[in-house]
Design an enzyme around this catalytic site. Structure first.
Site, PDB file in Angstrom:
ATOM      1  N   HIS A 144      43.883  45.656  38.901  1.00  0.00           N
ATOM      2  CA  HIS A 144      43.071  44.493  38.548  1.00  0.00           C
ATOM      3  C   HIS A 144      41.772  44.520  39.335  1.00  0.00           C
ATOM      4  CE1 HIS A 144      42.135  40.039  38.982  1.00  0.00           C
ATOM      5  NE2 HIS A 144      41.968  40.301  37.699  1.00  0.00           N
ATOM      6  N   HIS A 168      35.761  36.221  32.520  1.00  0.00           N
ATOM      7  CA  HIS A 168      36.881  36.825  31.795  1.00  0.00           C
ATOM      8  C   HIS A 168      36.759  36.613  30.292  1.00  0.00           C
ATOM      9  CE1 HIS A 168      38.930  36.472  35.818  1.00  0.00           C
ATOM     10  NE2 HIS A 168      39.350  37.659  35.457  1.00  0.00           N
ATOM     11  N   ARG A 242      21.246  29.812  38.236  1.00  0.00           N
ATOM     12  CA  ARG A 242      22.267  30.854  38.405  1.00  0.00           C
ATOM     13  C   ARG A 242      23.423  30.276  39.219  1.00  0.00           C
ATOM     14  NH1 ARG A 242      26.019  33.853  37.609  1.00  0.00           N
ATOM     15  NH2 ARG A 242      26.081  36.074  38.141  1.00  0.00           N
ATOM     16  N   CYS A 292      16.880  36.439  40.264  1.00  0.00           N
ATOM     17  CA  CYS A 292      18.243  36.927  40.114  1.00  0.00           C
ATOM     18  C   CYS A 292      18.243  38.456  40.131  1.00  0.00           C
ATOM     19  CB  CYS A 292      18.840  36.418  38.807  1.00  0.00           C
ATOM     20  SG  CYS A 292      20.512  37.021  38.492  1.00  0.00           S
ATOM     21  N   TYR A 427      26.181  42.969  43.129  1.00  0.00           N
ATOM     22  CA  TYR A 427      24.795  42.990  43.608  1.00  0.00           C
ATOM     23  C   TYR A 427      24.520  44.206  44.499  1.00  0.00           C
ATOM     24  CZ  TYR A 427      24.637  38.296  41.685  1.00  0.00           C
ATOM     25  OH  TYR A 427      24.706  37.223  40.850  1.00  0.00           O
TER      26      TYR A 427
END
Length: 584
Positions: A144, A168, A242, A292, A427
């Protein structure tokens, strides 16, 4: 099994041969009731997005399905996929996939909650539930992508986790989950999708109608690119949003910021500041653009698919931020410079395990008076809004937006980076040759200062642009910015694929090099060549592609092509910005 996450769409290779694709199950579920209504020769209308009932029987079924709540999903499935039984699900069918977990599967057995609870460990099998579905994820749990957090839902429901981790809810992940489905959960009624009672999203703030969402839960949105270059200071309500988790509700009178400067030592210095105490500290103001890390990601996907929100060029804004300097607070607590130390920030936005959003920066940045790191409480001379971190957020000028933690509740000086997912497993940039089979996030540096970039705000792609009859030019406007406090020296534009370049006029603050944290707006008069004008007058397409590139004070320049900087997360997307227009 390691490849499952990356190759979820290849369902037939993941399932037993008796396990059909999810949309095939849904179609067969209603096949007997809809066959006569559809008719064997009915064809789908080209590019149809919603089903349109034709016969009376079909209209009756259509109404019944609407009343039943799940009928729309069923009807859409049975109508949309009426060709080959095992055709591949198309990417625009994500909305249908979101109905699978609340769709009973008559081809599968029904289990009681007590039966599911018994399967809560690898040796017993790992079962989970989501809505009406029961899923056996034993083989997948070890790989996972979220680590062993899936074990917290072993033998029980993943609904509260997925209510927050909305990433998800993509087609490939939903397909993967449905491939593990083994049954239906007994005694559970279909939830009302409109019922927000008790939802972690029930108290989200209102947003400006012009913001274009990249996702709704968590809410992420950017303003129309055509408006972005109109004001040097981006209006608060038009500043991109964001969020990674639900927006917390904080009461200013109860707000406290804990600052731990012990460096991990027991009994070390610990300071707690109220909002009033922070506002009583010397006030400092800095102009800083926040961008971002995924800004312009949508352009990178034209080369090859990436994972992440499909941001345009509007995931950036420029504002005047006011608050207390972090360096003053840390020095008052006796913190000394140390090149190996870090400052960790944590927010009030929590995941289902009560872990906060977190990030960190080097201590050297936090202690630098020229670094201008703020405990900010104002944005453009107004109190922060909830979407932008009310009542306190950290502003780290020149650094990727992910480190500018909102709803700040804790600061810690430590000998290590934040251990949060967003610092350790997101990131970060990688080589264009790195894929999801070979990536190792632990071996890549977390993004801090951002690279030089620029974007064309007007004209818009496909717009018909009038050529000035006197000067023979078109007007082009946009923004440019570079991280690390580097100043924009120049923005170059071309309308002939680089044969000739033209320099834009800049609007920017007169700040010293190394402390130029705000963006630069630019305007250019781009000459239209005689050849281009003649082609337009002769009835040609009149199409023109404008390229823009910025140069910063370290003479860094944007790369020409996204092929050379593609990365699997779609971050640091700073190639030339290219916009095709039509000459009027």
């Amino acid at each position: 099994m390691r490849l499952l996450w990356q190759r979820a769409v290849r369902l037939q290779k993941l399932m037993p041969q008796t396990h059909l694709s999810p949309h095939t199950h849904a179609r067969r579920l209603l096949a007997t009731t809809t066959a006569s209504a559809r008719g064997s020769g009915q064809e789908e209308k080209e590019n149809r997005k919603w089903s349109s009932p034709g016969s009376k029987a079909e209209m009756f079924l259509y109404s019944a399905f609407w009343a039943g709540g799940l009928g729309l999903g069923y009807f859409w499935l049975t109508q949309r996929y009426s060709s080959t039984p095992d055709e591949e699900v198309k990417p625009d069918d994500e909305a249908v996939a979101r109905l699978w977990h609340i769709t009973p599967r008559k081809d599968l057995p029904t289990y009681k909650a007590e039966q599911v609870e018994q399967h809560n460990a690898p040796d017993k099998g790992i079962w989970i539930t989501y809505g009406l579905g029961v899923y056996d994820v034993t083989e997948f749990a070890e790989n996972h992508p979220g680590g062993d957090k899936i074990m917290m839902a072993a033998g029980s429901a993943i609904d509260p986790f997925w209510a927050i981790y909305q990433q998800h809810n993509t087609l490939e992940v939903l397909e993967l989950l449905e491939s593990f489905r083994i049954g239906n959960l007994e005694g559970l009624t279909v939830p009302n999708a409109e019922d927000e009672l008790g939802s972690p999203w029930a108290k989200e703030p209102e947003r400006h109608a012009l913001l274009k969402p990249a996702s709704k839960r968590p809410f992420n949105a950017e303003p129309p690119i055509g408006l972005l270059a109109e004001k040097f200071y981006t209006p608060n309500e038009m500043f991109y949003v964001r969020n990674h988790l639900p927006v917390p509700v904080l009461v200013p009178e109860e707000y406290e910021l804990e600052i731990d400067t012990s460096g991990g030592e027991q009994g070390g210095p610990l300071l707690t500041l109220t909002l009033a105490q922070i506002k009583a500290l010397p006030r400092h103001t800095v102009t800083a653009a926040i961008m971002c890390g995924g800004n312009r990601r949508s352009e990178m996907t034209h080369i090859k698919a990436v994972k992440g929100l499909s941001w345009g060029a509007g995931a950036v804004g420029n504002a005047k931020w006011s608050g207390a300097r972090l360096c003053d607070v840390l020095r008052e607590q006796g913190v000394q410079p140390n090149e190996t130390m870090h400052v960790i920030f944590e927010g009030a936005d929590l995941d289902p395990t009560s872990h906060p959003y977190g990030a960190s920066i080097p201590l050297s940045k936090a202690l630098d008076p020229r670094g201008d790191v703020l405990l900010a409480y104002e944005m453009n001379d107004e109190p922060l809004t909830r979407d932008h971190g009310y009542p306190i957020r950290v502003i780290v000028p020149g650094v990727v937006g992910a480190r500018n933690v909102k709803w700040l509740t804790r600061i810690m000086v430590a000998d290590h980076e934040s251990d949060s997912h967003w610092q350790q497993n997101d990131y970060k940039g990688f080589s264009p040759s790195t894929d999801w089979d070979t990536v190792d996030f632990s071996k890549a540096e977390a993004i801090q200062a951002m690279p030089v970039t620029s974007a064309i705000c007007t004209p818009l792609p496909g717009e018909r642009v009038k050529v000035d009859p006197q000067g023979g030019y078109i007007t082009v406007r946009g923004y440019a910015w570079s991280g690390g406090g580097r100043k924009i020296l120049r923005v170059d534009l071309t309308g002939d694929e680089g044969k000739t370049w033209h320099v834009a006029e800049l609007e920017q603050e007169d700040s010293p090099d190394g402390r130029h944290y705000g963006w630069s707006l630019w305007t250019a008069r781009l000459p239209i060549t005689e050849e281009q004008q003649q082609r337009r007058k002769a009835g040609g397409s009149g199409e023109l592609e404008i390229w823009a590139k910025a140069v910063d004070s370290a003479y860094n320049v944007q790369p020409e092509k996204f092929e050379h900087i593609w990365n699997l997360r779609g971050v640091l997307a700073n190639a030339y910005h290219k916009v095709k227009v039509k000459l009027a």
